[in-house]
Every structure is written in C-alpha cells, then in structure tokens.
Enzyme design. Sequence first.
Site, PDB file in Angstrom:
ATOM      1  N   HIS A 106      17.878  -5.472  14.468  1.00 61.66           N
ATOM      2  CA  HIS A 106      18.199  -4.320  15.315  1.00 61.66           C
ATOM      3  C   HIS A 106      17.617  -4.484  16.717  1.00 61.66           C
ATOM      4  CE1 HIS A 106      19.362  -1.256  12.026  1.00 61.66           C
ATOM      5  NE2 HIS A 106      19.663  -2.487  11.662  1.00 61.66           N
ATOM      6  N   TYR A 235      16.516   8.584  14.663  1.00 62.85           N
ATOM      7  CA  TYR A 235      15.408   9.523  14.454  1.00 62.85           C
ATOM      8  C   TYR A 235      15.873  10.886  14.979  1.00 62.85           C
ATOM      9  CZ  TYR A 235      12.203   5.637  13.478  1.00 62.85           C
ATOM     10  OH  TYR A 235      11.569   4.552  12.915  1.00 62.85           O
ATOM     11  N   PRO A 327       4.599   7.494   8.033  1.00 64.40           N
ATOM     12  CA  PRO A 327       5.620   6.444   8.116  1.00 64.40           C
ATOM     13  C   PRO A 327       6.437   6.420   9.404  1.00 64.40           C
ATOM     14  CG  PRO A 327       6.264   8.138   6.537  1.00 64.40           C
ATOM     15  CD  PRO A 327       4.875   8.451   6.948  1.00 64.40           C
ATOM     16  N   LYS A 331       4.827   1.456  10.601  1.00 68.15           N
ATOM     17  CA  LYS A 331       3.751   0.506  10.919  1.00 68.15           C
ATOM     18  C   LYS A 331       2.967   0.000   9.703  1.00 68.15           C
ATOM     19  CE  LYS A 331       4.349   0.090  15.254  1.00 68.15           C
ATOM     20  NZ  LYS A 331       5.484  -0.805  15.257  1.00 68.15           N
ATOM     21  N   TYR A 419       7.048   0.065  19.162  1.00 68.71           N
ATOM     22  CA  TYR A 419       7.936   0.059  17.997  1.00 68.71           C
ATOM     23  C   TYR A 419       8.195  -1.367  17.498  1.00 68.71           C
ATOM     24  CZ  TYR A 419      11.570   1.809  14.890  1.00 68.71           C
ATOM     25  OH  TYR A 419      12.299   2.139  13.774  1.00 68.71           O
TER      26      TYR A 419
HETATM   27  P1  FAD Z   1       0.258  -1.715  -1.398  1.00 67.18           P
HETATM   28  O1  FAD Z   1       1.664  -2.037  -1.073  1.00 67.18           O
HETATM   29  O2  FAD Z   1      -0.053  -0.340  -1.876  1.00 67.18           O
HETATM   30  O3  FAD Z   1      -0.221  -2.772  -2.476  1.00 67.18           O
HETATM   31  C1  FAD Z   1      -1.422  -2.629  -3.211  1.00 67.18           C
HETATM   32  C2  FAD Z   1      -1.244  -3.290  -4.554  1.00 67.18           C
HETATM   33  O4  FAD Z   1      -2.472  -3.215  -5.271  1.00 67.18           O
HETATM   34  C3  FAD Z   1      -0.204  -2.584  -5.422  1.00 67.18           C
HETATM   35  O5  FAD Z   1       0.697  -3.533  -5.937  1.00 67.18           O
HETATM   36  C4  FAD Z   1      -1.034  -1.912  -6.519  1.00 67.18           C
HETATM   37  O6  FAD Z   1      -0.327  -1.847  -7.738  1.00 67.18           O
HETATM   38  C5  FAD Z   1      -2.224  -2.866  -6.609  1.00 67.18           C
HETATM   39  N1  FAD Z   1      -3.433  -2.257  -7.144  1.00 67.18           N
HETATM   40  C6  FAD Z   1      -3.892  -0.996  -6.995  1.00 67.18           C
HETATM   41  N2  FAD Z   1      -5.057  -0.841  -7.635  1.00 67.18           N
HETATM   42  C7  FAD Z   1      -5.356  -2.039  -8.197  1.00 67.18           C
HETATM   43  C8  FAD Z   1      -6.432  -2.503  -8.981  1.00 67.18           C
HETATM   44  N3  FAD Z   1      -7.445  -1.704  -9.337  1.00 67.18           N
HETATM   45  N4  FAD Z   1      -6.428  -3.795  -9.384  1.00 67.18           N
HETATM   46  C9  FAD Z   1      -5.409  -4.622  -9.039  1.00 67.18           C
HETATM   47  N5  FAD Z   1      -4.356  -4.223  -8.298  1.00 67.18           N
HETATM   48  C10 FAD Z   1      -4.335  -2.952  -7.882  1.00 67.18           C
HETATM   49  N6  FAD Z   1       5.560   0.341   6.398  1.00 67.18           N
HETATM   50  C11 FAD Z   1       6.223  -0.400   7.307  1.00 67.18           C
HETATM   51  O7  FAD Z   1       5.621  -1.293   7.928  1.00 67.18           O
HETATM   52  N7  FAD Z   1       7.544  -0.222   7.593  1.00 67.18           N
HETATM   53  C12 FAD Z   1       8.260   0.780   6.984  1.00 67.18           C
HETATM   54  O8  FAD Z   1       9.477   0.899   7.211  1.00 67.18           O
HETATM   55  C13 FAD Z   1       7.573   1.643   6.060  1.00 67.18           C
HETATM   56  N8  FAD Z   1       8.212   2.635   5.447  1.00 67.18           N
HETATM   57  C14 FAD Z   1       7.575   3.317   4.456  1.00 67.18           C
HETATM   58  C15 FAD Z   1       8.286   4.307   3.821  1.00 67.18           C
HETATM   59  C16 FAD Z   1       7.674   5.019   2.808  1.00 67.18           C
HETATM   60  C17 FAD Z   1       8.449   6.122   2.129  1.00 67.18           C
HETATM   61  C18 FAD Z   1       6.325   4.700   2.390  1.00 67.18           C
HETATM   62  C19 FAD Z   1       5.656   5.440   1.246  1.00 67.18           C
HETATM   63  C20 FAD Z   1       5.623   3.713   3.026  1.00 67.18           C
HETATM   64  C21 FAD Z   1       6.229   3.025   4.072  1.00 67.18           C
HETATM   65  N9  FAD Z   1       5.544   2.032   4.752  1.00 67.18           N
HETATM   66  C22 FAD Z   1       6.188   1.340   5.740  1.00 67.18           C
HETATM   67  C23 FAD Z   1       4.165   1.700   4.390  1.00 67.18           C
HETATM   68  C24 FAD Z   1       4.054   0.457   3.509  1.00 67.18           C
HETATM   69  O9  FAD Z   1       4.885   0.574   2.380  1.00 67.18           O
HETATM   70  C25 FAD Z   1       2.597   0.235   3.111  1.00 67.18           C
HETATM   71  O10 FAD Z   1       1.781   0.344   4.250  1.00 67.18           O
HETATM   72  C26 FAD Z   1       2.381  -1.141   2.461  1.00 67.18           C
HETATM   73  O11 FAD Z   1       2.898  -1.148   1.152  1.00 67.18           O
HETATM   74  C27 FAD Z   1       0.905  -1.523   2.421  1.00 67.18           C
HETATM   75  O12 FAD Z   1       0.744  -2.737   1.760  1.00 67.18           O
HETATM   76  P2  FAD Z   1      -0.609  -3.073   0.984  1.00 67.18           P
HETATM   77  O13 FAD Z   1      -0.410  -4.419   0.391  1.00 67.18           O
HETATM   78  O14 FAD Z   1      -1.765  -2.821   1.840  1.00 67.18           O
HETATM   79  O15 FAD Z   1      -0.695  -1.973  -0.162  1.00 67.18           O
HETATM   80  C1  DHB Z   2      12.109   2.913   7.572  1.00 67.36           C
HETATM   81  C2  DHB Z   2      10.970   3.639   7.349  1.00 67.36           C
HETATM   82  C3  DHB Z   2      10.307   4.186   8.417  1.00 67.36           C
HETATM   83  O1  DHB Z   2       9.177   4.875   8.221  1.00 67.36           O
HETATM   84  C4  DHB Z   2      10.761   4.032   9.704  1.00 67.36           C
HETATM   85  O2  DHB Z   2      10.110   4.616  10.731  1.00 67.36           O
HETATM   86  C5  DHB Z   2      11.884   3.272   9.928  1.00 67.36           C
HETATM   87  C6  DHB Z   2      12.557   2.715   8.855  1.00 67.36           C
HETATM   88  C7  DHB Z   2      12.844   2.338   6.424  1.00 67.36           C
HETATM   89  O3  DHB Z   2      12.435   2.584   5.293  1.00 67.36           O
HETATM   90  O4  DHB Z   2      13.870   1.677   6.646  1.00 67.36           O
END
Ligand code: FAD
Ligand code: DHB
Length: 424
Positions: A106, A235, A327, A331, A419
Amino acid sequence: MRVSQLWLDRQLTHAAYKTAQARVPVLLGRERKTVRTQIGIVGAGPAGLVLAHLLHLQGIESVVLETRSRKYIEERVRAGLLEQGTVDLLIETGVGERLQRECLTHHGIELRFNRRGHRIDFDDLAGGKTVTIYAQQEVIKDLVAARLAADLPIIFEATDVTVHGFDSAKPSIRFRAAGNPEELHCDFIAGCDGFHGICRPSIPAGVLTEFVREYPFGWLGILAKAPPSSEELVYNYSERGFALLTMRTREISRLYLQVPSDEDIEAWPDDRIWSELRLRTAADGDWKLSEGAIFQKNIASMRSYVVEPMQYGKMFLAGDAAHIVPPTGAKGLNLAVADVRIMSKAFAEFYKTGKTHLLERYSETCLRRVWKAQRFSWWMTSMLHRFDTDNAFDQRRQLAELDYVTSSRAASTTLAENYVGLPW
Ligand code: FAD
Ligand code: DHB
C-alpha cells in the site's frame, strides 16, 4: 542489575554451545531432564520467532518454548499491517518468499470524516516507503516452517513454564513437555511471552516502573468473505465512533468497529455489525461498503502500556511482554520485531567479542522507539475515536485536527513517516 556484573563467571565456550545445541532436539525427545542452550526464548509470537531466526543466522543457539499448540499460533487472528522495515527484514533474512508473493503493498491510506475521504500519499510524503498487508499468522507460519526446516527446537504446548536465576550467573527455564518436567539452562532468557506472559511478572517487585493508559473502548474485529471496499485502508471518524476498513487478501476484508471496552460480542449479531459499519463509513459519491459472510469475530481491549527497564539481570523483555499500544496505527507487531532486531545484535556482539555494551544499552535503545510509537498510537487513537467524556468542544477539536492533518503538508508528512515506520 547490570549484565556485565553478572557475566564474569560465564562458563561455556562456543564449541560447548555448538555441541549442546546439536543435542537439544534429541535430548528433549528422551527422558533426560536438563538441556543447555545459549538463549532460552519464552513465547513463539512474532518477537520470539523472529529473535530465534535472527540468532540462528548469527550462529547463536536458542530453544523456543510456547504454551500453545502449533495449530493455535498459526491460526490466531491478530495484526495484518507490516511496516517497510519489518518487511525488509523478513525478506533479507530469507523468510519473505511467500510474503512477497501474497502480500498487498500500500502506497497510502485514507482518512474519512464528514463523509469525505482524504488520502495520505506515502510516495509523496514518506520518501517512497510503503506498508504491507500480510496477516500476522502468515508471518508466524513462515517463521515456524523455517525453524523446523532447519531442524531447530520449538517446544509447543509447554506447560508450567517458570523462569529462574536470571539475577545470577545461571538462568534457567523450567517447564513440562508432554507432562514431563524439563529444565533448560541458558546464558540469557528472552521474555517474548506477550502481555499476559510470566517473564515480566517474575521480575522482583520494585525493579520495574509501569506506565499505563487505559481507553474506555475496544475494537470489535471481523473477517468477512468480501472483496475490500477500497484499494487502501480507510480510517473513519464518525459521531457514532471509529471504524477501520482493512483487508487480508483481494477476497477477504478485515473490518474493525470501536465498541465500549466491556462490550459482549453476543450483542453484535452480523446484521448489527454491517449496519453499524455502513453508518460509520458512509461517504458522498458512489462509494459502497462491500459485504459478505462473516467467518471470524472478536473484541480486543485497548491500552497503552510500557515497562521500564526492559531488562533485569540476564532476562530481556521484547514485544508485548514489555509494551502494548492501542492498535490504531498498527505498531504492535512492528515494535516487537524492532526490539528483537536490537536484541539479536546485542547478543551477536556479546558472543563475538565478549562485550556487553549493546546488551547494557538494550532497554534504552528500544525505549526510544517504543515511546515514539506510543505517542503516535495514542495520538491516532485520540484523534479518531469517540471518548465517553466527549463534548461538543472535543468533537470540533478532533475534526479540526483531522482537517489540519489532511490539509497541511507538514502534518500529513508527520503522519506518513510515523505510519510507514520511523528509521531503525
Ligand atoms: P504475542 O504475539 O502475544 O506472542 C507471545 C507468545 O507467547 C504467544 O504465542 C503466547 O501463547 C506465548 N506465551 C504466553 N505465555 C507463555 C508462557 N508462560 N510460556 C510460553 N509461552 C507463552 N500490530 C501491528 O504491528 N500491526 C497491526 O496491524 C496490528 N493489528 C492488531 C489488531 C488487533 C485486533 C490486535 C489484538 C493486535 C494488533 N497488533 C498489531 C498487535 C500485535 O498483534 C502484537 O503487538 C504482537 O502479537 C506482539 O507480538 P509478541 O510476540 O510480542 O507477543
Ligand atoms: C490493521 C490493524 C490496525 O490496527 C491498523 O491500524 C491497520 C490495519 C489490520 O489488521 O489490517
């Protein structure tokens, strides 16, 4: 506690690590209770898996422990938008082949308010940087596949995971694999276990400072079998609340609605979701919301959260284990990748030269980016959502801000450069 203080009695040589690593998969399959590796990684989310991958490329061994099953983490629906830097890193490190084939690139986004759309043009404003739609669970699948293809260990469905000795010379992680107690001895622990993980809460009271902002709303997210309504993300600011139109593929839309933070998903049958989306995204002209069968629905709460420092002794936190952003602006995943990129460089320096300089600066280095992403996510959220306390003044102020952001080149540039992702 400083890493260098703890490091003086390091025991294993590089050769010994190599031998230990070669034995890890074998040992875990047998009755042996203890295993040694260099970095014990808790969590196979984006942070844990990217870290394990980067370490492998540097010749540093790790074991990844994950409480969930492989199927669960490969199907968990979350983020979808990757910054340019994240995409570049995945491609440069050899796990971007399917991403390149299947992603949607995009070159801008739309901000829609007062029934009119306003484009933020990244080509013009962000030096040609782009963002990419490729679902988080696809990134996870690619990283898991690469790790397993290289015959490197991930222990899925690990239970009773606990971290020990990270304030001493002998950190270890205890867990059960298939019910059997195991202990992983390591040089360092990488706490990549997300916001609800065990690593951060294992740090003694009084060491960490938490910075928190709660929001009185969350996002109801759906996946629908419907081609995206627009080429780019939209948005939407509306009196009824925020709505985001995004996508996963050319056939699947991802749509989000602002809802109260304590909302029950049962209160949102499909018809209500579509009718609310229609109202919040309405625009003059012939634009129409594309609709289809909803096949996934969930509500995510929203908060801003940072813990400082992101390290204690020999345990380093990364990603959601250390910080959460609302979200809006996408980021979270990108910050997780930025953290582990810095962490992997610090470990690489250490194992190559014995120096702890980068490890000691890990938290400070990450936090500079984290706080900028916090600021941006908070700002996007504040500009686009309806707050409980909204009054007519606040609404006019939000509209003035949107008007300014979309009409001033300086303000549009600020939005665009944040962004697509600030430089690393
Ligand atoms: P997590 O993905 O939470 O991974 C942690 C892992 O640790 C999990 O697999 C969990 O099962 C495991 N775990 C937990 N406890 C234990 C334990 N005790 N022992 C072993 N394993 C364990 N971010 C973006 O950059 N772009 C987006 O578009 C975006 N959109 C989002 C939309 C939504 C609706 C949501 C909810 C989040 C969004 N995010 C987005 C945020 C993004 O999904 C998270 O920031 C990201 O998953 C963080 O990664 P992480 O590896 O730090 O944590
Ligand atoms: C998506 C999620 C977001 O929070 C955002 O700002 C843009 C895109 C997504 O899930 O595609």
